[in-house]
Design a protein around this motif. Structure first.
Motif, PDB file in Angstrom:
ATOM      1  N   PHE A 297       0.714  -1.207  -0.053  1.00  0.00           N
ATOM      2  CA  PHE A 297      -0.040   0.036  -0.128  1.00  0.00           C
ATOM      3  C   PHE A 297       0.731   1.277   0.081  1.00  0.00           C
ATOM      4  N   LEU A 298       1.813   1.446   0.815  1.00  0.00           N
ATOM      5  CA  LEU A 298       2.597   2.425   0.979  1.00  0.00           C
ATOM      6  C   LEU A 298       3.455   2.933  -0.266  1.00  0.00           C
ATOM      7  N   VAL A 299       3.960   1.569  -0.887  1.00  0.00           N
ATOM      8  CA  VAL A 299       4.864   1.644  -2.203  1.00  0.00           C
ATOM      9  C   VAL A 299       3.961   2.330  -3.337  1.00  0.00           C
ATOM     10  N   CYS A 300       2.608   1.656  -3.246  1.00  0.00           N
ATOM     11  CA  CYS A 300       1.783   2.190  -4.309  1.00  0.00           C
ATOM     12  C   CYS A 300       1.316   3.658  -3.996  1.00  0.00           C
ATOM     13  N   VAL A 301       1.242   4.071  -2.876  1.00  0.00           N
ATOM     14  CA  VAL A 301       0.803   5.739  -2.418  1.00  0.00           C
ATOM     15  C   VAL A 301       1.981   6.337  -3.055  1.00  0.00           C
ATOM     16  N   CYS A 302       3.284   6.018  -2.490  1.00  0.00           N
ATOM     17  CA  CYS A 302       4.590   7.065  -3.335  1.00  0.00           C
ATOM     18  C   CYS A 302       4.482   7.144  -4.509  1.00  0.00           C
ATOM     19  N   ILE A 303       4.344   5.927  -5.387  1.00  0.00           N
ATOM     20  CA  ILE A 303       4.444   5.846  -6.772  1.00  0.00           C
ATOM     21  C   ILE A 303       3.259   6.828  -7.348  1.00  0.00           C
ATOM     22  N   ASN A 304       2.271   6.702  -6.996  1.00  0.00           N
ATOM     23  CA  ASN A 304       1.037   7.450  -7.373  1.00  0.00           C
ATOM     24  C   ASN A 304       1.159   9.034  -7.142  1.00  0.00           C
ATOM     25  N   LEU A 305       2.050   9.436  -6.246  1.00  0.00           N
ATOM     26  CA  LEU A 305       2.306  10.857  -5.870  1.00  0.00           C
ATOM     27  C   LEU A 305       2.810  11.564  -7.109  1.00  0.00           C
ATOM     28  N   PHE A 306       3.447  10.745  -8.018  1.00  0.00           N
ATOM     29  CA  PHE A 306       4.197  11.222  -9.185  1.00  0.00           C
ATOM     30  C   PHE A 306       3.218  11.706 -10.389  1.00  0.00           C
ATOM     31  N   LYS A 307       1.991  11.343 -10.309  1.00  0.00           N
ATOM     32  CA  LYS A 307       1.069  11.493 -11.308  1.00  0.00           C
ATOM     33  C   LYS A 307       1.314  10.842 -12.598  1.00  0.00           C
ATOM     34  N   GLN A 308       1.856   9.781 -12.889  1.00  0.00           N
ATOM     35  CA  GLN A 308       2.380   9.145 -13.933  1.00  0.00           C
ATOM     36  C   GLN A 308       1.510   7.712 -14.002  1.00  0.00           C
ATOM     37  N   PRO A 309       0.416   7.747 -14.654  1.00  0.00           N
ATOM     38  CA  PRO A 309      -0.515   6.685 -14.884  1.00  0.00           C
ATOM     39  C   PRO A 309       0.163   5.250 -15.445  1.00  0.00           C
ATOM     40  N   VAL A 310       0.934   5.475 -16.445  1.00  0.00           N
ATOM     41  CA  VAL A 310       1.774   4.268 -16.987  1.00  0.00           C
ATOM     42  C   VAL A 310       2.559   3.754 -15.947  1.00  0.00           C
ATOM     43  N   LEU A 311       3.495   4.748 -15.126  1.00  0.00           N
ATOM     44  CA  LEU A 311       4.186   4.145 -14.053  1.00  0.00           C
ATOM     45  C   LEU A 311       3.453   3.505 -13.161  1.00  0.00           C
ATOM     46  N   ASN A 312       2.145   4.001 -12.576  1.00  0.00           N
ATOM     47  CA  ASN A 312       1.468   3.440 -11.597  1.00  0.00           C
ATOM     48  C   ASN A 312       0.922   1.976 -11.942  1.00  0.00           C
ATOM     49  N   ILE A 313       0.522   1.858 -13.299  1.00  0.00           N
ATOM     50  CA  ILE A 313       0.147   0.613 -13.548  1.00  0.00           C
ATOM     51  C   ILE A 313       1.146  -0.455 -13.434  1.00  0.00           C
ATOM     52  N   ILE A 314       2.216  -0.049 -14.059  1.00  0.00           N
ATOM     53  CA  ILE A 314       3.173  -0.953 -13.968  1.00  0.00           C
ATOM     54  C   ILE A 314       3.753  -1.515 -12.765  1.00  0.00           C
ATOM     55  N   THR A 315       3.992  -0.535 -11.894  1.00  0.00           N
ATOM     56  CA  THR A 315       4.454  -0.757 -10.535  1.00  0.00           C
ATOM     57  C   THR A 315       3.296  -1.397  -9.672  1.00  0.00           C
ATOM     58  N   TRP A 316       2.145  -1.128 -10.107  1.00  0.00           N
ATOM     59  CA  TRP A 316       0.899  -1.965  -9.355  1.00  0.00           C
ATOM     60  C   TRP A 316       1.247  -3.482 -10.034  1.00  0.00           C
ATOM     61  N   MET A 317       1.488  -3.692 -11.187  1.00  0.00           N
ATOM     62  CA  MET A 317       1.405  -5.213 -11.788  1.00  0.00           C
ATOM     63  C   MET A 317       2.756  -5.736 -10.879  1.00  0.00           C
ATOM     64  N   ALA A 318       3.850  -5.037 -10.808  1.00  0.00           N
ATOM     65  CA  ALA A 318       4.943  -5.656 -10.385  1.00  0.00           C
ATOM     66  C   ALA A 318       4.911  -6.143  -9.065  1.00  0.00           C
ATOM     67  N   VAL A 319       4.312  -5.089  -8.079  1.00  0.00           N
ATOM     68  CA  VAL A 319       4.358  -5.269  -6.852  1.00  0.00           C
ATOM     69  C   VAL A 319       3.346  -6.339  -6.488  1.00  0.00           C
ATOM     70  N   ILE A 320       1.993  -6.373  -7.104  1.00  0.00           N
ATOM     71  CA  ILE A 320       1.292  -7.404  -6.492  1.00  0.00           C
ATOM     72  C   ILE A 320       1.621  -8.840  -6.974  1.00  0.00           C
ATOM     73  N   SER A 321       2.455  -8.845  -8.081  1.00  0.00           N
ATOM     74  CA  SER A 321       2.908 -10.089  -8.721  1.00  0.00           C
ATOM     75  C   SER A 321       3.834 -10.617  -7.944  1.00  0.00           C
ATOM     76  N   ILE A 322       4.928  -9.828  -7.352  1.00  0.00           N
ATOM     77  CA  ILE A 322       5.643 -10.145  -6.391  1.00  0.00           C
ATOM     78  C   ILE A 322       5.418 -10.873  -5.245  1.00  0.00           C
ATOM     79  N   MET A 323       4.129 -10.061  -4.499  1.00  0.00           N
ATOM     80  CA  MET A 323       3.469 -10.311  -3.465  1.00  0.00           C
ATOM     81  C   MET A 323       2.694 -11.854  -3.768  1.00  0.00           C
ATOM     82  N   ASN A 324       2.303 -12.002  -4.820  1.00  0.00           N
ATOM     83  CA  ASN A 324       1.481 -13.150  -5.175  1.00  0.00           C
ATOM     84  C   ASN A 324       2.409 -14.433  -5.212  1.00  0.00           C
TER      85      ASN A 324
END
Length: 441
Positions: A48-75
């Motif tokens: 959650f904290l990682v995704c909040v920090c990435i979203n602060l940059f206002k970069q939609p593509v970066l947000n989606i890529i980060t979200w996929m990577a983080v959730i996949s690693i956790m999974n």
């Protein structure tokens, strides 16, 4: 500074909703690799904290890529699933995130369209952004809980209750009405206090939607557990009835065998008096008396032999012709209770169907192997079936009837088999096919 605080709050709410949805998706489809609840709490908090920090940059593509990577690693690191490949687990997470991103983008575009149609243009920037977050996340919640969880599911035997669907519909209508009121009054508000209260209202609305949709999901799981409990109760009852019947047979055999020594002594006395005809007659009577203790060996499976002998005896009492065509088949890959579940339920259903027929009552059982396949076919006379649903006849006895057939399906699914139910010319048939080679591995 105040605008930035509102912006950060919006990001936090947005990421919180995304986390809840994706975490629930992953946990429903996989098993936890570790026992510690605190470990998963910190993992989720870190994601959650990682995704909040990435979203602060206002970069939609970066947000989606980060979200996929983080959730996949956790999974892959914190969960496991022996029935799915790693590639499949990665793909399903990526597809989910893409679908949610599309739903969120569609929500933003829909809101822009409403702004245009309602001629809403003179609105504070932070308020417009907050409304877009609220509206888009509402679309995400509705899309996930009302569409994805209903269509993209692993167990299609699950039935959704009317109460659950009604709760979800009420939540959607309430939120839509609340947002409609906000859109109508937002352009007329000028003070910061009014803006703050509107933001608080939208935050509370999203929180309430998340809670009640999550609650509706638990109501669904509760319904599923009730169905599973009924399945277990039916299976336990079937097993209890089977052993109860065996106990009755055992007591009957004890009563018969109790007097065997007396009968043998009597035959000996008769032979000693040279009454051979009387001895033969007496011996035949004893043979008839011992006949109920014998079982016909239809198969090499002792449990199936007991079931077929019992059902045949019942069929004879009910004037139902009981025809068997059985080859040499090995059912040792199944547990005894599973053999009981399949043949006990299907033969009980067949007898019940025969009860509704006035003439030509019959049950035909064919069990044989063809190359690497084991084929079970049970046919019986029946009255025409009026209604079918998803390849199965709909019982007229209510929603809880048919639990036995679901248990049969579960056993067949366990061994990667298939079942086809058909009704033609007042004959109902059930054909089951198992791959012998696959189940012997």
């Amino acid at each position: 500074m105040e605008n930035y605080i509102f912006f950060v709050c919006g990001i936090v709410v947005s990421c919180l909703i995304d986390c809840v949805v994706t975490f629930q998706f992953v946990e429903e489809r996989n098993q936890r690799s570790y026992q510690s609840h605190w470990l998963y709490f910190f993992i989720k908090a870190g994601v959650f904290l990682v995704c909040v920090c990435i979203n602060l940059f206002k970069q939609p593509v970066l947000n989606i890529i980060t979200w996929m990577a983080v959730i996949s690693i956790m999974n892959l690191s914190a969960f496991n699933n022996k029935s799915k490949t790693i590639r499949y687990r990665l793909v399903e997470v990526i597809i989910l995130i893409l679908l949610l991103a599309i739903a969120e983008a569609a929500g933003v575009e829909l809101l822009n369209f409403l702004f245009y149609k309602l001629h809403i243009s003179d609105i504070h920037t932070i308020m417009a952004e907050s409304i877009k977050i609220t509206f888009s996340k509402l679309i995400v919640l509705v899309f996930y809980y009302l569409v994805i969880t209903k269509i993209w599911r692993e167990d299609f035997n699950v039935r959704f209750t009317r109460t659950q669907c009604l709760i979800e519909l009420i939540i959607v209508l309430f939120s839509s009405a609340n947002l409609a009121v906000i859109l109508l009054v937002i352009s007329k508000m000028t003070s910061k206090a009014e803006h703050v209260w509107i933001l608080v209202n939208m935050g509370c609305m999203l929180g309430a939607d998340l809670y009640f949709l999550y609650f509706a999901r638990f109501a669904e799981e509760n319904n599923q557990l009730k169905v599973k409990l009924k399945l277990l109760e039916q299976q336990s009852l079937l097993q209890y009835e089977f052993y109860e019947a065996q106990e009755a047979k055992y007591n009957e055999s004890i009563q018969i065998l109790h007097d065997v020594n007396k009968h043998l002594k009597m035959i000996e006395n008769i032979y000693q008096t040279n009454q051979k005809d009387l001895a033969i007659t007496y011996t035949q009577e004893i043979s008839q008396m011992l006949l109920p203790l014998t079982l016909e060996e239809y198969t090499n499976n002792p449990i199936l032999n007991v079931i077929l002998n019992d059902k045949k005896k019942i069929a004879v009492l009910r004037n139902i012709a009981f025809k068997l065509d059985i080859g040499i088949v090995d059912l040792s890959f199944m547990e005894p209770i599973e053999v009981t579940t399949i043949f006990g339920n299907l033969l009980d259903n067949a007898m019940e169907a025969c009860e509704s027929v006035e003439k030509n009552k019959y049950i035909k059982i064919k069990l044989d192997k063809y190359h690497d396949f084991i084929v079970i076919k049970i046919s019986n006379s029946t009255m025409p079936i009026d209604k079918w649903h998803m390849g199965k006849p709909v019982s007229k006895k209510g929603r809880n009837h048919g639990i036995g057939l679901i248990n049969v399906e579960n056993v067949i699914k366990k061994y990667h088999g298939s079942m086809v139910l058909e009704e033609h010319d007042q004959e109902f048939s059930c054909k089951i096919i198992f791959n012998k080679a696959e189940n012997s591995l």
